[in-house]
Design an enzyme around this catalytic site. Sequence first.
Site, PDB file in Angstrom:
ATOM      1  CE  LYS A  79      -3.830   1.977   2.739  1.00 29.57           C
ATOM      2  NZ  LYS A  79      -4.648   1.791   3.965  1.00 29.57           N
ATOM      3  CB  SER A 154      -8.056   3.491   2.960  1.00 27.73           C
ATOM      4  OG  SER A 154      -7.199   2.955   3.943  1.00 27.73           O
ATOM      5  CB  SER A 178      -8.188   0.596   5.826  1.00 23.19           C
ATOM      6  OG  SER A 178      -8.938   1.767   5.709  1.00 23.19           O
TER       7      SER A 178
HETATM    8  N1  GLN Z   1     -13.172   3.843   6.495  1.00 26.34           N
HETATM    9  C1  GLN Z   1     -12.480   4.279   7.673  1.00 26.34           C
HETATM   10  C2  GLN Z   1     -12.135   5.735   7.578  1.00 26.34           C
HETATM   11  O1  GLN Z   1     -12.400   6.321   6.570  1.00 26.34           O
HETATM   12  C3  GLN Z   1     -11.296   3.413   7.936  1.00 26.34           C
HETATM   13  C4  GLN Z   1     -10.068   3.859   7.268  1.00 26.34           C
HETATM   14  C5  GLN Z   1      -8.879   3.036   7.621  1.00 26.34           C
HETATM   15  O2  GLN Z   1      -8.970   2.000   8.272  1.00 26.34           O
HETATM   16  N2  GLN Z   1      -7.718   3.524   7.238  1.00 26.34           N
HETATM   17  O3  GLN Z   1     -11.617   6.316   8.484  1.00 26.34           O
END
Ligand code: GLN
Length: 528
Positions: A79, A154, A178
Amino acid sequence: MHLTDHSATDLLALLNSGQVKAVEVCQAYLARIERRDRAVKAFLQVNAAAALARAEQIDRRRREKQPLGPLAGLPVALKDVLCTEGELTTCGSRMLESFRPPYDATVVARLKAADAVLIGKTNMDEFAMGGSNENSAFFPTHNPWDLDRVPGGSSGGSAACVAARMAPLAVGSDTGGSIRCPAGLCGISGMKPTYGRVSRYGLVAFASSLDQIGPFGQTAEDCALLLEVLAGHDPKDSTSIDRPVPKYSQTIRQPLQGLRLGLVREHFGDGLDGDVESSVREAVRVYQSLGATVREVSLPHSNYAVATYYIIAPCEASSNLARYDGVHYGYRSGISPLPLGEGQGVRATRIWTVAANHPHPNPLPKGEETDRADNALVQMYRRSRAEGFGAEVKRRIMLGTYALSAGYYEAYYQKALKVRRLIRQDFDRAFEEVDLIVGPVTPTPAFKLGERIDDPLAMYLFDLYTVGANLTGIPGMSIPCGFSAAGLPIGLHLQAPPFEEERLLRGAYMFQQATDWHTKKPELEEEN
Ligand code: GLN
Protein backbone atom coordinates in the site's frame (compact mmCIF):
# COMPACT_ATOMS: atom_id res chain seq x y z
CA MET A 1 -3.31 -23.86 -13.65
CA HIS A 2 -1.79 -20.49 -14.29
CA LEU A 3 1.19 -19.68 -12.10
CA THR A 4 -0.56 -16.62 -10.70
CA ASP A 5 -3.55 -18.65 -9.52
CA HIS A 6 -1.52 -20.44 -6.87
CA SER A 7 -1.78 -19.37 -3.28
CA ALA A 8 1.36 -17.76 -1.89
CA THR A 9 1.95 -20.85 0.23
CA ASP A 10 1.85 -23.16 -2.80
CA LEU A 11 3.94 -20.81 -4.85
CA LEU A 12 6.57 -20.71 -2.13
CA ALA A 13 6.70 -24.51 -2.12
CA LEU A 14 7.18 -24.49 -5.91
CA LEU A 15 9.95 -21.92 -5.58
CA ASN A 16 11.67 -23.71 -2.72
CA SER A 17 11.61 -27.06 -4.51
CA GLY A 18 13.07 -25.47 -7.63
CA GLN A 19 10.02 -26.26 -9.77
CA VAL A 20 9.70 -22.62 -10.72
CA LYS A 21 12.14 -19.74 -10.73
CA ALA A 22 11.59 -16.41 -9.05
CA VAL A 23 12.02 -14.74 -12.42
CA GLU A 24 9.25 -16.83 -13.98
CA VAL A 25 6.95 -15.99 -11.10
CA CYS A 26 7.78 -12.32 -11.32
CA GLN A 27 7.26 -12.28 -15.10
CA ALA A 28 3.93 -14.05 -14.75
CA TYR A 29 2.65 -11.45 -12.30
CA LEU A 30 4.00 -8.55 -14.33
CA ALA A 31 2.21 -9.93 -17.38
CA ARG A 32 -1.03 -10.14 -15.38
CA ILE A 33 -0.60 -6.59 -14.22
CA GLU A 34 0.07 -5.45 -17.74
CA ARG A 35 -3.17 -7.00 -18.98
CA ARG A 36 -5.46 -6.56 -16.01
CA ASP A 37 -4.49 -3.40 -14.30
CA ARG A 38 -5.72 -1.26 -17.15
CA ALA A 39 -9.20 -2.12 -15.93
CA VAL A 40 -8.67 -2.69 -12.21
CA LYS A 41 -6.18 0.14 -11.57
CA ALA A 42 -4.89 -1.32 -8.35
CA PHE A 43 -1.34 -0.05 -8.75
CA LEU A 44 0.02 3.45 -8.50
CA GLN A 45 3.46 2.22 -9.49
CA VAL A 46 4.80 -1.05 -10.79
CA ASN A 47 8.50 -1.59 -10.22
CA ALA A 48 8.99 -4.02 -13.08
CA ALA A 49 12.71 -3.57 -13.63
CA ALA A 50 13.65 -3.56 -9.96
CA ALA A 51 11.41 -6.55 -9.22
CA LEU A 52 12.91 -8.58 -12.07
CA ALA A 53 16.45 -7.71 -11.02
CA ARG A 54 15.64 -8.79 -7.48
CA ALA A 55 14.08 -12.04 -8.69
CA GLU A 56 17.15 -12.79 -10.78
CA GLN A 57 19.34 -12.17 -7.80
CA ILE A 58 17.29 -14.56 -5.69
CA ASP A 59 17.49 -17.26 -8.37
CA ARG A 60 21.24 -16.81 -8.53
CA ARG A 61 21.60 -17.03 -4.77
CA ARG A 62 19.48 -20.17 -4.79
CA ARG A 63 21.70 -21.70 -7.46
CA GLU A 64 24.74 -20.85 -5.38
CA LYS A 65 23.09 -22.49 -2.36
CA GLN A 66 23.23 -19.30 -0.35
CA PRO A 67 20.78 -18.94 2.53
CA LEU A 68 17.48 -17.34 1.51
CA GLY A 69 14.76 -15.57 3.48
CA PRO A 70 11.34 -17.08 4.26
CA LEU A 71 9.52 -15.36 1.36
CA ALA A 72 12.29 -15.85 -1.20
CA GLY A 73 10.97 -15.01 -4.64
CA LEU A 74 7.38 -14.21 -3.68
CA PRO A 75 6.05 -10.96 -5.12
CA VAL A 76 4.48 -8.63 -2.55
CA ALA A 77 2.56 -5.42 -3.28
CA LEU A 78 2.69 -2.53 -0.82
CA LYS A 79 0.00 0.00 0.00
CA ASP A 80 1.38 3.39 -0.93
CA VAL A 81 1.21 4.52 2.69
CA LEU A 82 4.42 2.60 3.45
CA CYS A 83 7.72 4.41 3.05
CA THR A 84 10.03 2.91 0.46
CA GLU A 85 13.50 4.36 0.28
CA GLY A 86 14.02 6.58 -2.73
CA GLU A 87 10.72 5.52 -4.29
CA LEU A 88 7.53 7.50 -4.57
CA THR A 89 5.26 7.12 -1.55
CA THR A 90 2.20 9.20 -2.33
CA CYS A 91 -0.36 8.07 0.22
CA GLY A 92 -2.90 8.57 -2.54
CA SER A 93 -2.48 12.33 -2.12
CA ARG A 94 -1.37 15.25 -4.23
CA MET A 95 0.30 16.42 -1.06
CA LEU A 96 2.87 13.62 -1.35
CA GLU A 97 2.76 13.12 -5.13
CA SER A 98 6.50 13.59 -5.43
CA PHE A 99 7.58 12.38 -1.98
CA ARG A 100 10.49 9.95 -1.95
CA PRO A 101 11.22 8.89 1.61
CA PRO A 102 14.88 8.66 2.57
CA TYR A 103 14.25 5.38 4.42
CA ASP A 104 12.28 2.14 4.34
CA ALA A 105 9.41 1.44 6.72
CA THR A 106 10.33 -1.36 9.11
CA VAL A 107 7.90 -3.72 7.39
CA VAL A 108 9.50 -2.92 4.04
CA ALA A 109 12.96 -3.60 5.47
CA ARG A 110 11.69 -6.88 6.90
CA LEU A 111 10.20 -7.91 3.57
CA LYS A 112 13.47 -7.14 1.83
CA ALA A 113 15.35 -9.14 4.44
CA ALA A 114 12.86 -11.99 3.87
CA ASP A 115 13.79 -11.89 0.15
CA ALA A 116 10.30 -10.94 -1.00
CA VAL A 117 10.09 -9.32 -4.42
CA LEU A 118 8.50 -5.90 -3.98
CA ILE A 119 6.47 -5.53 -7.12
CA GLY A 120 4.78 -2.16 -6.71
CA LYS A 121 2.80 0.33 -4.68
CA THR A 122 -0.98 0.13 -4.54
CA ASN A 123 -3.71 2.70 -4.70
CA MET A 124 -5.55 3.87 -1.62
CA ASP A 125 -7.92 6.48 -0.27
CA GLU A 126 -5.99 9.67 0.40
CA PHE A 127 -4.07 9.30 3.67
CA ALA A 128 -6.10 6.10 4.25
CA MET A 129 -9.26 8.09 4.87
CA GLY A 130 -12.13 6.32 3.22
CA GLY A 131 -13.72 2.99 2.55
CA SER A 132 -14.04 2.86 -1.23
CA ASN A 133 -10.75 4.04 -2.80
CA GLU A 134 -12.67 6.87 -4.40
CA ASN A 135 -10.77 9.34 -2.22
CA SER A 136 -7.52 8.59 -4.02
CA ALA A 137 -6.29 11.84 -5.55
CA PHE A 138 -5.24 9.94 -8.69
CA PHE A 139 -7.97 7.53 -9.79
CA PRO A 140 -10.33 5.06 -8.16
CA THR A 141 -9.52 1.35 -8.11
CA HIS A 142 -12.19 -1.00 -9.46
CA ASN A 143 -13.48 -4.16 -7.84
CA PRO A 144 -12.22 -7.13 -9.90
CA TRP A 145 -15.55 -8.92 -9.35
CA ASP A 146 -17.50 -6.09 -10.93
CA LEU A 147 -15.56 -3.23 -12.43
CA ASP A 148 -18.43 -0.81 -11.81
CA ARG A 149 -18.09 -1.32 -8.09
CA VAL A 150 -15.69 -0.17 -5.40
CA PRO A 151 -13.03 -2.52 -4.04
CA GLY A 152 -13.50 -1.10 -0.54
CA GLY A 153 -10.89 0.93 1.20
CA SER A 154 -8.73 2.36 2.18
CA SER A 155 -6.35 -0.48 1.19
CA GLY A 156 -8.46 -1.13 -1.92
CA GLY A 157 -5.52 -1.36 -4.29
CA SER A 158 -3.84 -4.03 -2.18
CA ALA A 159 -7.03 -6.08 -1.90
CA ALA A 160 -7.93 -5.72 -5.57
CA CYS A 161 -4.47 -6.74 -6.77
CA VAL A 162 -4.56 -9.97 -4.74
CA ALA A 163 -8.14 -10.69 -5.84
CA ALA A 164 -7.20 -10.12 -9.50
CA ARG A 165 -4.13 -12.34 -9.04
CA MET A 166 -1.77 -9.48 -9.82
CA ALA A 167 0.22 -10.29 -6.64
CA PRO A 168 0.03 -13.30 -4.33
CA LEU A 169 0.46 -11.16 -1.23
CA ALA A 170 -0.06 -7.53 -0.34
CA VAL A 171 0.39 -5.31 2.68
CA GLY A 172 -2.22 -2.83 3.88
CA SER A 173 -3.02 -0.70 6.89
CA ASP A 174 -6.16 -0.67 9.01
CA THR A 175 -7.24 2.27 11.14
CA GLY A 176 -10.97 1.57 11.19
CA GLY A 177 -11.36 -1.38 8.86
CA SER A 178 -9.13 -0.59 5.90
CA ILE A 179 -7.73 -4.11 5.56
CA ARG A 180 -10.81 -6.08 6.54
CA CYS A 181 -13.36 -4.08 4.53
CA PRO A 182 -11.59 -4.35 1.14
CA ALA A 183 -10.64 -7.98 1.86
CA GLY A 184 -14.35 -8.67 2.38
CA LEU A 185 -15.51 -6.76 -0.70
CA CYS A 186 -12.84 -8.34 -2.92
CA GLY A 187 -13.28 -11.92 -1.67
CA ILE A 188 -9.83 -12.46 -0.17
CA SER A 189 -8.35 -12.90 3.32
CA GLY A 190 -6.94 -9.98 5.28
CA MET A 191 -5.96 -9.33 8.85
CA LYS A 192 -5.57 -6.37 11.16
CA PRO A 193 -3.20 -7.58 13.86
CA THR A 194 -3.25 -6.40 17.49
CA TYR A 195 -2.16 -2.80 17.99
CA GLY A 196 1.58 -3.05 18.63
CA ARG A 197 2.07 -6.43 16.92
CA VAL A 198 3.56 -4.89 13.76
CA SER A 199 5.87 -1.87 13.72
CA ARG A 200 4.35 1.30 12.37
CA TYR A 201 7.72 2.93 11.74
CA GLY A 202 7.57 4.31 8.23
CA LEU A 203 3.79 4.00 7.96
CA VAL A 204 2.54 7.47 7.09
CA ALA A 205 0.42 8.27 10.14
CA PHE A 206 -3.35 8.74 9.96
CA ALA A 207 -4.57 8.11 13.53
CA SER A 208 -1.67 6.87 15.62
CA SER A 209 -3.64 5.14 18.38
CA LEU A 210 -5.60 3.12 15.81
CA ASP A 211 -3.30 2.48 12.82
CA GLN A 212 -1.97 -1.02 12.31
CA ILE A 213 -0.27 -2.73 9.36
CA GLY A 214 -1.38 -6.17 8.22
CA PRO A 215 -1.38 -8.83 5.51
CA PHE A 216 -3.62 -9.70 2.55
CA GLY A 217 -3.58 -13.09 0.83
CA GLN A 218 -5.87 -15.53 -0.89
CA THR A 219 -6.04 -17.67 2.24
CA ALA A 220 -5.53 -17.50 6.00
CA GLU A 221 -2.39 -19.58 5.47
CA ASP A 222 -1.02 -16.91 3.14
CA CYS A 223 -1.78 -14.23 5.71
CA ALA A 224 0.06 -16.29 8.34
CA LEU A 225 3.09 -16.52 6.10
CA LEU A 226 3.21 -12.78 5.59
CA LEU A 227 2.33 -11.83 9.17
CA GLU A 228 5.22 -13.92 10.43
CA VAL A 229 7.57 -11.63 8.51
CA LEU A 230 5.79 -8.36 9.29
CA ALA A 231 5.33 -8.88 13.04
CA GLY A 232 7.82 -8.29 15.78
CA HIS A 233 9.25 -5.72 18.12
CA ASP A 234 10.88 -2.62 16.71
CA PRO A 235 12.73 -0.14 18.90
CA LYS A 236 11.92 2.52 16.31
CA ASP A 237 8.21 2.30 17.15
CA SER A 238 7.59 2.93 20.84
CA THR A 239 4.13 1.36 20.58
CA SER A 240 5.41 -1.91 19.16
CA ILE A 241 5.30 -4.69 21.73
CA ASP A 242 8.22 -6.90 22.66
CA ARG A 243 6.65 -10.34 22.48
CA PRO A 244 7.84 -13.37 20.58
CA VAL A 245 6.25 -13.90 17.18
CA PRO A 246 4.63 -17.34 16.97
CA LYS A 247 5.28 -19.51 13.92
CA TYR A 248 1.85 -18.68 12.56
CA SER A 249 2.31 -20.62 9.34
CA GLN A 250 3.01 -23.80 11.30
CA THR A 251 0.53 -23.56 14.19
CA ILE A 252 -2.29 -22.61 11.81
CA ARG A 253 -2.94 -26.25 10.96
CA GLN A 254 -3.93 -27.14 14.52
CA PRO A 255 -7.73 -27.04 14.69
CA LEU A 256 -9.29 -25.24 17.64
CA GLN A 257 -10.84 -27.82 19.94
CA GLY A 258 -14.03 -26.85 21.76
CA LEU A 259 -14.16 -23.51 19.96
CA ARG A 260 -16.68 -21.09 21.48
CA LEU A 261 -18.01 -18.54 19.01
CA GLY A 262 -19.87 -15.37 19.89
CA LEU A 263 -22.41 -13.65 17.67
CA VAL A 264 -22.85 -10.00 18.54
CA ARG A 265 -26.54 -9.32 19.13
CA GLU A 266 -26.21 -5.66 18.09
CA HIS A 267 -24.62 -6.59 14.77
CA PHE A 268 -27.63 -8.33 13.31
CA GLY A 269 -30.00 -5.40 13.27
CA ASP A 270 -31.01 -2.68 10.86
CA GLY A 271 -28.96 -2.03 7.78
CA LEU A 272 -27.57 -5.54 7.42
CA ASP A 273 -28.05 -6.83 3.89
CA GLY A 274 -30.01 -10.08 3.64
CA ASP A 275 -27.43 -11.91 1.53
CA VAL A 276 -24.67 -10.91 3.93
CA GLU A 277 -26.66 -12.08 6.92
CA SER A 278 -27.48 -15.46 5.39
CA SER A 279 -23.88 -16.10 4.32
CA VAL A 280 -22.64 -15.24 7.81
CA ARG A 281 -25.24 -17.48 9.44
CA GLU A 282 -24.32 -20.27 7.06
CA ALA A 283 -20.66 -19.82 8.00
CA VAL A 284 -21.62 -20.17 11.63
CA ARG A 285 -23.34 -23.45 10.81
CA VAL A 286 -20.13 -24.65 9.17
CA TYR A 287 -18.28 -23.93 12.39
CA GLN A 288 -20.95 -25.79 14.35
CA SER A 289 -20.51 -28.78 12.09
CA LEU A 290 -16.82 -28.64 12.99
CA GLY A 291 -17.63 -28.85 16.68
CA ALA A 292 -17.85 -25.19 17.66
CA THR A 293 -20.47 -23.96 20.06
CA VAL A 294 -22.22 -20.66 19.39
CA ARG A 295 -23.76 -18.18 21.74
CA GLU A 296 -25.00 -14.66 21.53
CA VAL A 297 -22.90 -11.96 23.16
CA SER A 298 -23.67 -8.32 23.66
CA LEU A 299 -21.50 -5.28 23.01
CA PRO A 300 -23.87 -2.77 24.61
CA HIS A 301 -21.90 0.29 23.50
CA SER A 302 -21.46 -0.80 19.90
CA ASN A 303 -23.99 1.78 18.75
CA TYR A 304 -21.48 4.44 19.77
CA ALA A 305 -18.49 2.87 18.06
CA VAL A 306 -18.77 4.75 14.76
CA ALA A 307 -19.34 8.10 16.50
CA THR A 308 -16.42 7.47 18.85
CA TYR A 309 -14.16 6.49 16.00
CA TYR A 310 -15.15 9.53 13.94
CA ILE A 311 -14.11 11.81 16.80
CA ILE A 312 -10.86 10.11 17.75
CA ALA A 313 -9.59 9.36 14.23
CA PRO A 314 -10.10 12.91 12.91
CA CYS A 315 -8.59 14.41 16.09
CA GLU A 316 -5.44 12.37 15.65
CA ALA A 317 -5.45 13.01 11.91
CA SER A 318 -5.68 16.77 12.37
CA SER A 319 -2.60 16.60 14.55
CA ASN A 320 -0.68 14.18 12.33
CA LEU A 321 -1.44 16.05 9.13
CA ALA A 322 -0.31 19.40 10.54
CA ARG A 323 3.17 18.51 9.31
CA TYR A 324 2.17 19.02 5.67
CA ASP A 325 2.81 22.71 5.59
CA GLY A 326 4.40 23.01 2.17
CA VAL A 327 7.75 23.66 3.81
CA HIS A 328 9.12 20.56 5.47
CA TYR A 329 8.08 18.24 2.69
CA GLY A 330 5.22 17.49 0.41
CA TYR A 331 3.34 19.65 -2.01
CA ARG A 332 4.04 23.38 -2.06
CA SER A 333 1.75 25.72 -3.88
CA GLY A 334 3.29 27.33 -6.93
CA ILE A 335 6.33 25.09 -7.02
CA SER A 336 6.51 22.10 -9.33
CA PRO A 337 7.93 18.96 -7.81
CA LEU A 338 11.04 17.50 -9.36
CA PRO A 339 10.40 15.50 -12.51
CA LEU A 340 10.59 11.74 -12.24
CA GLY A 341 13.80 9.91 -12.94
CA GLU A 342 13.98 7.12 -15.47
CA GLY A 343 12.74 3.63 -14.68
CA GLN A 344 10.13 4.71 -12.18
CA GLY A 345 7.62 2.36 -13.68
CA VAL A 346 4.55 2.77 -15.79
CA ARG A 347 2.19 3.89 -13.09
CA ALA A 348 4.39 6.65 -11.83
CA THR A 349 4.13 8.22 -15.22
CA ARG A 350 0.40 7.86 -15.03
CA ILE A 351 0.24 9.69 -11.71
CA TRP A 352 2.49 12.30 -13.06
CA THR A 353 0.38 12.82 -16.15
CA VAL A 354 -2.82 12.86 -14.13
CA ALA A 355 -1.35 15.31 -11.65
CA ALA A 356 0.09 17.56 -14.33
CA ASN A 357 -3.05 17.70 -16.46
CA HIS A 358 -5.50 18.32 -13.69
CA PRO A 359 -6.28 21.80 -12.57
CA HIS A 360 -6.20 22.13 -8.80
CA PRO A 361 -9.34 20.43 -7.62
CA ASN A 362 -9.64 22.73 -4.62
CA PRO A 363 -8.79 26.27 -5.65
CA LEU A 364 -9.17 28.95 -3.03
CA PRO A 365 -12.42 30.88 -3.33
CA LYS A 366 -12.15 34.20 -5.15
CA GLY A 367 -11.14 37.01 -2.88
CA GLU A 368 -9.54 34.67 -0.35
CA GLU A 369 -6.29 34.85 -2.18
CA THR A 370 -5.81 38.51 -1.50
CA ASP A 371 -7.03 38.89 2.06
CA ARG A 372 -3.72 37.79 3.47
CA ALA A 373 -1.63 38.91 0.58
CA ASP A 374 0.48 40.92 2.99
CA ASN A 375 1.71 37.66 4.49
CA ALA A 376 3.21 35.55 1.76
CA LEU A 377 4.19 32.83 4.21
CA VAL A 378 0.68 32.35 5.57
CA GLN A 379 -0.64 32.41 2.04
CA MET A 380 1.81 29.75 1.00
CA TYR A 381 0.72 27.50 3.90
CA ARG A 382 -2.93 28.03 3.11
CA ARG A 383 -2.60 27.47 -0.58
CA SER A 384 -0.39 24.42 -0.17
CA ARG A 385 -2.89 22.76 2.13
CA ALA A 386 -5.91 23.91 0.11
CA GLU A 387 -4.46 22.52 -3.10
CA GLY A 388 -2.64 19.51 -1.69
CA PHE A 389 -5.46 17.88 0.29
CA GLY A 390 -8.70 16.47 -1.09
CA ALA A 391 -12.19 17.06 0.28
CA GLU A 392 -12.37 14.11 2.66
CA VAL A 393 -9.01 14.84 4.24
CA LYS A 394 -10.02 18.47 4.74
CA ARG A 395 -13.30 17.36 6.28
CA ARG A 396 -11.41 15.20 8.79
CA ILE A 397 -8.91 17.93 9.60
CA MET A 398 -11.75 20.35 10.27
CA LEU A 399 -13.72 17.86 12.37
CA GLY A 400 -10.64 16.98 14.37
CA THR A 401 -9.50 20.56 14.88
CA TYR A 402 -12.98 21.48 16.03
CA ALA A 403 -13.25 18.55 18.45
CA LEU A 404 -9.86 19.37 19.95
CA SER A 405 -10.40 23.09 20.29
CA ALA A 406 -10.76 24.80 23.67
CA GLY A 407 -14.28 24.48 24.97
CA TYR A 408 -15.07 21.42 22.84
CA TYR A 409 -12.20 19.18 23.88
CA GLU A 410 -13.97 17.79 26.95
CA ALA A 411 -17.33 17.51 25.24
CA TYR A 412 -16.01 15.63 22.22
CA TYR A 413 -12.50 14.27 22.44
CA GLN A 414 -12.42 13.40 26.12
CA LYS A 415 -15.92 11.97 25.99
CA ALA A 416 -14.91 9.83 23.03
CA LEU A 417 -11.96 8.48 25.02
CA LYS A 418 -14.30 7.50 27.84
CA VAL A 419 -16.66 5.71 25.47
CA ARG A 420 -13.65 4.01 23.91
CA ARG A 421 -12.89 2.53 27.33
CA LEU A 422 -16.50 1.32 27.71
CA ILE A 423 -16.29 -0.33 24.30
CA ARG A 424 -13.08 -2.05 25.35
CA GLN A 425 -14.81 -3.32 28.49
CA ASP A 426 -17.67 -4.70 26.37
CA PHE A 427 -15.19 -6.73 24.34
CA ASP A 428 -13.30 -7.89 27.45
CA ARG A 429 -16.56 -9.17 28.91
CA ALA A 430 -17.57 -10.88 25.69
CA PHE A 431 -14.19 -12.62 25.50
CA GLU A 432 -14.75 -14.07 28.98
CA GLU A 433 -17.47 -16.18 27.40
CA VAL A 434 -16.22 -16.86 23.89
CA ASP A 435 -12.95 -17.48 22.05
CA LEU A 436 -13.78 -15.69 18.81
CA ILE A 437 -16.40 -13.15 17.86
CA VAL A 438 -17.85 -13.77 14.40
CA GLY A 439 -20.10 -11.63 12.25
CA PRO A 440 -20.36 -9.64 9.05
CA VAL A 441 -17.38 -7.49 8.11
CA THR A 442 -19.42 -4.92 6.16
CA PRO A 443 -23.19 -4.31 6.14
CA THR A 444 -23.49 -4.83 2.38
CA PRO A 445 -21.36 -6.23 -0.46
CA ALA A 446 -19.47 -3.82 -2.73
CA PHE A 447 -21.50 -0.80 -3.81
CA LYS A 448 -21.30 1.06 -7.13
CA LEU A 449 -18.55 3.56 -7.81
CA GLY A 450 -19.94 7.04 -7.28
CA GLU A 451 -22.99 5.80 -5.40
CA ARG A 452 -21.99 7.17 -1.99
CA ILE A 453 -19.46 9.74 -2.99
CA ASP A 454 -21.56 12.65 -1.77
CA ASP A 455 -22.73 10.96 1.39
CA PRO A 456 -19.96 10.89 3.99
CA LEU A 457 -22.32 9.67 6.68
CA ALA A 458 -23.30 6.59 4.66
CA MET A 459 -19.60 5.96 4.15
CA TYR A 460 -18.87 6.28 7.88
CA LEU A 461 -21.69 3.90 8.79
CA PHE A 462 -20.14 1.29 6.54
CA ASP A 463 -17.42 0.94 9.21
CA LEU A 464 -19.90 -0.16 11.85
CA TYR A 465 -18.49 -3.66 12.37
CA THR A 466 -14.79 -2.95 11.96
CA VAL A 467 -13.96 0.15 14.05
CA GLY A 468 -14.42 -1.73 17.35
CA ALA A 469 -11.22 -3.71 16.81
CA ASN A 470 -9.23 -0.51 16.25
CA LEU A 471 -10.74 1.31 19.22
CA THR A 472 -9.89 -1.66 21.45
CA GLY A 473 -6.66 -2.72 19.74
CA ILE A 474 -7.76 -6.35 19.22
CA PRO A 475 -6.94 -8.36 16.09
CA GLY A 476 -9.60 -8.90 13.43
CA MET A 477 -9.71 -10.77 10.18
CA SER A 478 -11.94 -11.02 7.13
CA ILE A 479 -12.26 -14.26 5.19
CA PRO A 480 -14.53 -15.05 2.24
CA CYS A 481 -17.77 -16.79 3.23
CA GLY A 482 -20.07 -16.57 0.23
CA PHE A 483 -21.51 -14.48 -2.55
CA SER A 484 -24.52 -12.23 -2.92
CA ALA A 485 -27.23 -12.98 -5.46
CA ALA A 486 -25.42 -10.53 -7.77
CA GLY A 487 -22.22 -12.57 -7.49
CA LEU A 488 -20.34 -10.22 -5.16
CA PRO A 489 -18.08 -11.64 -2.45
CA ILE A 490 -19.11 -11.54 1.20
CA GLY A 491 -16.65 -11.43 4.08
CA LEU A 492 -16.81 -13.11 7.48
CA HIS A 493 -15.35 -11.05 10.32
CA LEU A 494 -13.46 -12.91 13.05
CA GLN A 495 -12.17 -11.08 16.11
CA ALA A 496 -10.00 -12.39 18.95
CA PRO A 497 -8.55 -11.03 22.21
CA PRO A 498 -5.28 -9.05 22.04
CA PHE A 499 -2.29 -10.99 20.68
CA GLU A 500 -4.42 -13.98 19.75
CA GLU A 501 -3.58 -13.75 16.04
CA GLU A 502 -2.74 -17.41 16.23
CA ARG A 503 -6.27 -18.25 17.33
CA LEU A 504 -7.71 -16.05 14.61
CA LEU A 505 -5.63 -17.74 11.93
CA ARG A 506 -6.37 -21.24 13.20
CA GLY A 507 -10.08 -20.41 13.27
CA ALA A 508 -9.91 -19.03 9.74
CA TYR A 509 -7.91 -21.99 8.48
CA MET A 510 -10.42 -24.46 9.97
CA PHE A 511 -13.15 -22.71 8.03
CA GLN A 512 -11.15 -22.68 4.81
CA GLN A 513 -10.43 -26.39 5.14
CA ALA A 514 -14.16 -27.02 5.19
CA THR A 515 -15.22 -24.52 2.49
CA ASP A 516 -13.95 -23.34 -0.87
CA TRP A 517 -15.01 -19.69 -0.96
CA HIS A 518 -11.37 -18.62 -0.72
CA THR A 519 -10.54 -20.49 -3.93
CA LYS A 520 -13.01 -18.50 -6.06
CA LYS A 521 -11.54 -15.89 -8.32
CA PRO A 522 -13.06 -13.19 -10.47
CA GLU A 523 -13.20 -13.88 -14.19
CA LEU A 524 -11.53 -11.00 -15.86
CA GLU A 525 -12.00 -10.46 -19.54
CA GLU A 526 -8.64 -11.44 -20.89
CA GLU A 527 -9.21 -15.01 -19.72
CA ASN A 528 -12.10 -15.53 -22.08
N1 GLN B 1 -13.17 3.84 6.49
C1 GLN B 1 -12.48 4.28 7.67
C2 GLN B 1 -12.14 5.74 7.58
O1 GLN B 1 -12.40 6.32 6.57
C3 GLN B 1 -11.30 3.41 7.94
C4 GLN B 1 -10.07 3.86 7.27
C5 GLN B 1 -8.88 3.04 7.62
O2 GLN B 1 -8.97 2.00 8.27
N2 GLN B 1 -7.72 3.52 7.24
O3 GLN B 1 -11.62 6.32 8.48
